[in-house]
Design an enzyme around this catalytic site. Structure first.
Site, PDB file in Angstrom:
ATOM      1  N   SER A  15     -32.172  11.697 -22.610  1.00  5.04           N
ATOM      2  CA  SER A  15     -32.892  12.121 -23.817  1.00  5.04           C
ATOM      3  C   SER A  15     -32.485  13.528 -24.237  1.00  5.04           C
ATOM      4  CB  SER A  15     -34.399  12.071 -23.491  1.00  5.04           C
ATOM      5  OG  SER A  15     -35.181  12.710 -24.459  1.00  5.04           O
ATOM      6  N   SER A 138     -35.334  28.425 -20.093  1.00  6.68           N
ATOM      7  CA  SER A 138     -35.982  28.383 -21.402  1.00  6.68           C
ATOM      8  C   SER A 138     -36.248  29.809 -21.857  1.00  6.68           C
ATOM      9  CB  SER A 138     -37.334  27.650 -21.272  1.00  6.68           C
ATOM     10  OG  SER A 138     -38.058  27.730 -22.481  1.00  6.68           O
ATOM     11  N   TYR A 151     -45.386  25.909 -16.948  1.00  7.03           N
ATOM     12  CA  TYR A 151     -44.001  25.717 -17.438  1.00  7.03           C
ATOM     13  C   TYR A 151     -43.243  27.041 -17.370  1.00  7.03           C
ATOM     14  CZ  TYR A 151     -40.157  24.579 -20.675  1.00  7.03           C
ATOM     15  OH  TYR A 151     -38.924  24.380 -21.245  1.00  7.03           O
ATOM     16  N   LYS A 155     -39.950  28.124 -15.184  1.00  9.63           N
ATOM     17  CA  LYS A 155     -38.693  28.521 -15.848  1.00  9.63           C
ATOM     18  C   LYS A 155     -38.309  29.964 -15.504  1.00  9.63           C
ATOM     19  CE  LYS A 155     -37.628  24.668 -17.968  1.00  9.63           C
ATOM     20  NZ  LYS A 155     -36.379  23.956 -17.683  1.00  9.63           N
TER      21      LYS A 155
HETATM   22  N1  LIG Z   1     -36.451  21.262 -26.508  1.00 10.71           N
HETATM   23  C1  LIG Z   1     -36.771  22.533 -26.367  1.00 10.71           C
HETATM   24  O1  LIG Z   1     -37.310  23.176 -27.311  1.00 10.71           O
HETATM   25  C2  LIG Z   1     -36.483  23.255 -25.080  1.00 10.71           C
HETATM   26  C3  LIG Z   1     -36.652  24.649 -25.064  1.00 10.71           C
HETATM   27  C4  LIG Z   1     -36.399  25.328 -23.893  1.00 10.71           C
HETATM   28  C5  LIG Z   1     -35.978  24.665 -22.768  1.00 10.71           C
HETATM   29  N2  LIG Z   1     -35.831  23.305 -22.811  1.00 10.71           N
HETATM   30  C6  LIG Z   1     -35.397  22.645 -21.574  1.00 10.71           C
HETATM   31  O2  LIG Z   1     -34.331  21.776 -21.857  1.00 10.71           O
HETATM   32  C7  LIG Z   1     -34.313  20.721 -20.882  1.00 10.71           C
HETATM   33  C8  LIG Z   1     -34.174  19.379 -21.595  1.00 10.71           C
HETATM   34  O3  LIG Z   1     -35.342  19.143 -22.359  1.00 10.71           O
HETATM   35  P1  LIG Z   1     -35.334  18.337 -23.739  1.00 10.71           P
HETATM   36  O4  LIG Z   1     -35.787  19.250 -24.789  1.00 10.71           O
HETATM   37  O5  LIG Z   1     -34.066  17.607 -23.902  1.00 10.71           O
HETATM   38  O6  LIG Z   1     -36.565  17.342 -23.471  1.00 10.71           O
HETATM   39  P2  LIG Z   1     -36.649  15.731 -23.348  1.00 10.71           P
HETATM   40  O7  LIG Z   1     -36.056  15.109 -24.551  1.00 10.71           O
HETATM   41  O8  LIG Z   1     -38.071  15.468 -23.017  1.00 10.71           O
HETATM   42  O9  LIG Z   1     -35.721  15.412 -22.101  1.00 10.71           O
HETATM   43  C9  LIG Z   1     -36.127  15.708 -20.796  1.00 10.71           C
HETATM   44  C10 LIG Z   1     -35.177  15.040 -19.837  1.00 10.71           C
HETATM   45  O10 LIG Z   1     -35.581  15.349 -18.484  1.00 10.71           O
HETATM   46  C11 LIG Z   1     -35.657  14.137 -17.739  1.00 10.71           C
HETATM   47  N3  LIG Z   1     -36.696  14.218 -16.720  1.00 10.71           N
HETATM   48  C12 LIG Z   1     -38.008  14.527 -16.890  1.00 10.71           C
HETATM   49  N4  LIG Z   1     -38.662  14.414 -15.723  1.00 10.71           N
HETATM   50  C13 LIG Z   1     -37.737  14.030 -14.796  1.00 10.71           C
HETATM   51  C14 LIG Z   1     -37.805  13.730 -13.406  1.00 10.71           C
HETATM   52  N5  LIG Z   1     -38.966  13.770 -12.734  1.00 10.71           N
HETATM   53  N6  LIG Z   1     -36.662  13.378 -12.766  1.00 10.71           N
HETATM   54  C15 LIG Z   1     -35.495  13.313 -13.446  1.00 10.71           C
HETATM   55  N7  LIG Z   1     -35.376  13.564 -14.754  1.00 10.71           N
HETATM   56  C16 LIG Z   1     -36.491  13.920 -15.424  1.00 10.71           C
HETATM   57  C17 LIG Z   1     -36.003  13.079 -18.779  1.00 10.71           C
HETATM   58  O11 LIG Z   1     -35.539  11.798 -18.355  1.00 10.71           O
HETATM   59  P3  LIG Z   1     -36.442  10.606 -17.757  1.00 10.71           P
HETATM   60  O12 LIG Z   1     -37.729  10.605 -18.477  1.00 10.71           O
HETATM   61  O13 LIG Z   1     -35.586   9.403 -17.987  1.00 10.71           O
HETATM   62  O14 LIG Z   1     -36.568  10.926 -16.308  1.00 10.71           O
HETATM   63  C18 LIG Z   1     -35.187  13.525 -19.971  1.00 10.71           C
HETATM   64  O15 LIG Z   1     -33.878  13.032 -19.894  1.00 10.71           O
HETATM   65  C19 LIG Z   1     -35.609  20.890 -20.083  1.00 10.71           C
HETATM   66  O16 LIG Z   1     -35.343  21.553 -18.877  1.00 10.71           O
HETATM   67  C20 LIG Z   1     -36.465  21.764 -20.967  1.00 10.71           C
HETATM   68  O17 LIG Z   1     -37.420  22.489 -20.242  1.00 10.71           O
HETATM   69  C21 LIG Z   1     -36.060  22.590 -23.937  1.00 10.71           C
END
Ligand SMILES: NC(=O)c1ccc[n+]([C@@H]2O[C@H](COP(=O)([O-])OP(=O)(O)OC[C@H]3O[C@@H](n4cnc5c(N)ncnc54)[C@H](OP(=O)(O)O)[C@@H]3O)[C@@H](O)[C@H]2O)c1
Length: 262
Positions: A15, A138, A151, A155
């Protein structure tokens, strides 16, 4: 650095940011190890990318299990050039309302799971004298705001872990990059934990208005190729927040007390 014929292990590839990174890396000729819990989504992505990559389903919330079983998987995979610790979980819930288990869940996935996978992959990089560990922290790992006590803690921990690891492995020619994204348009708000530790299943305005995920992934790959140590990737206030906090900490703290990104 180029990505052609490099083996890149990406967590959270089912995702959002992880999926966008996988698509762009595949386009640049990398061989991918795709990990997350949702095996069907990973297989679908692999098919979309020509079926030549490797799917390794895993649950980062079970770090001891990873430490026990992943070394066998790694033997099968062989050389990993770049590990991208991207998978993660957020929250939108107040400290006074949260069950304690919310903190445990966030630390298991965002911190202990990341450490376990790094512990499995790093020794072969050290033996080889080359490799790169990339961890997605993050902006919440640089500044605090409401609804993210667990969170942000997890981070900040990733930032500290990566700073120390970078110092420890530099002599082995291994590079460590910490990426701190601001708001990026993904499913992160939907998947964020509520006070009981369940996905809140609703959007958040700042994420909906966030940076396009493909644009963010392209910037991340640029930072990896340039072997940066730490980068902030975001637009508007979410990208500027660490700088504002650094130079105007009291102003920043007053602003965050008034903001409600939920
Ligand atoms: N989007 C933002 O604004 C933002 C900002 C700062 C940092 N981030 C960081 O970017 C990273 C990716 O997030 P995203 O925005 O792409 O969110 P997302 O669309 O919710 O994707 C999260 C991913 O993490 C995987 N995941 C969650 N729990 C897991 C577990 N227990 N074991 C293995 N995989 C797991 C999910 O896959 P499954 O559900 O298939 O396991 C999914 O592929 C995260 O570390 C997030 O904290 C995002």
């Amino acid at each position: 650095m180029h990505f052609r014929h490099k083996t890149v292990w990406i967590t959270g590839a089912s995702s959002g940011i992880g999926k966008a990174l996988a698509e762009q890396l595949a386009g640049k000729g990398a061989r991918l190890i795709l990990s997350a819990r949702n095996e069907a989504a990973l297989n679908e992505l692999n098919t979309e990318l020509g079926g030549k990559h490797c799917v390794v389903p895993l649950d980062l919330a079970r770090p001891e299990h990873l430490l026990e079983h992943l070394p066998n998987t790694l033997d099968r995979i062989g050389k990993v050039d770049i590990l991208i610790n991207n998978a993660g979980l957020s929250q939108r819930s107040l400290f006074l309302e949260n069950e304690f288990s919310v903190y445990r869940q966030l630390m298991e996935v965002n911190y202990f799971g990341l450490i376990a996978l790094t512990k499995v992959v790093l020794p072969q990089m050290v033996n080889r004298g080359s490799g790169m560990v990339v961890s997605i922290s993050s902006v919440a790992g640089k500044v605090g705001s409401k609804f993210r006590t667990g969170y942000s803690g997890s981070k900040y921990a990733v930032v500290g872990f990566m700073d120390c690891l970078r110092a420890e492995v530099a002599a082995h020619n291994i590079h460590c990059l910490t990426i701190c994204p601001g708001s990026i348009k993904t499913a992160i708000a939907h998947n964020s934990l509520d006070p009981k530790g369940h996905a809140q299943n609703k959007p958040e305005q700042s994420i909906e208005n966030g940076m396009d995920v493909n644009k963010a992934a392209a910037k991340m790959l640029k930072a990896i190729a340039a072997k940066k140590d730490e980068v902030v990737i975001g637009e508007g206030i979410s990208g500027l927040a660490p700088t504002i906090k650094r130079f105007f900490p009291r102003l920043f703290n007053r602003l965050t007390a008034r903001m409600n990104y939920r």
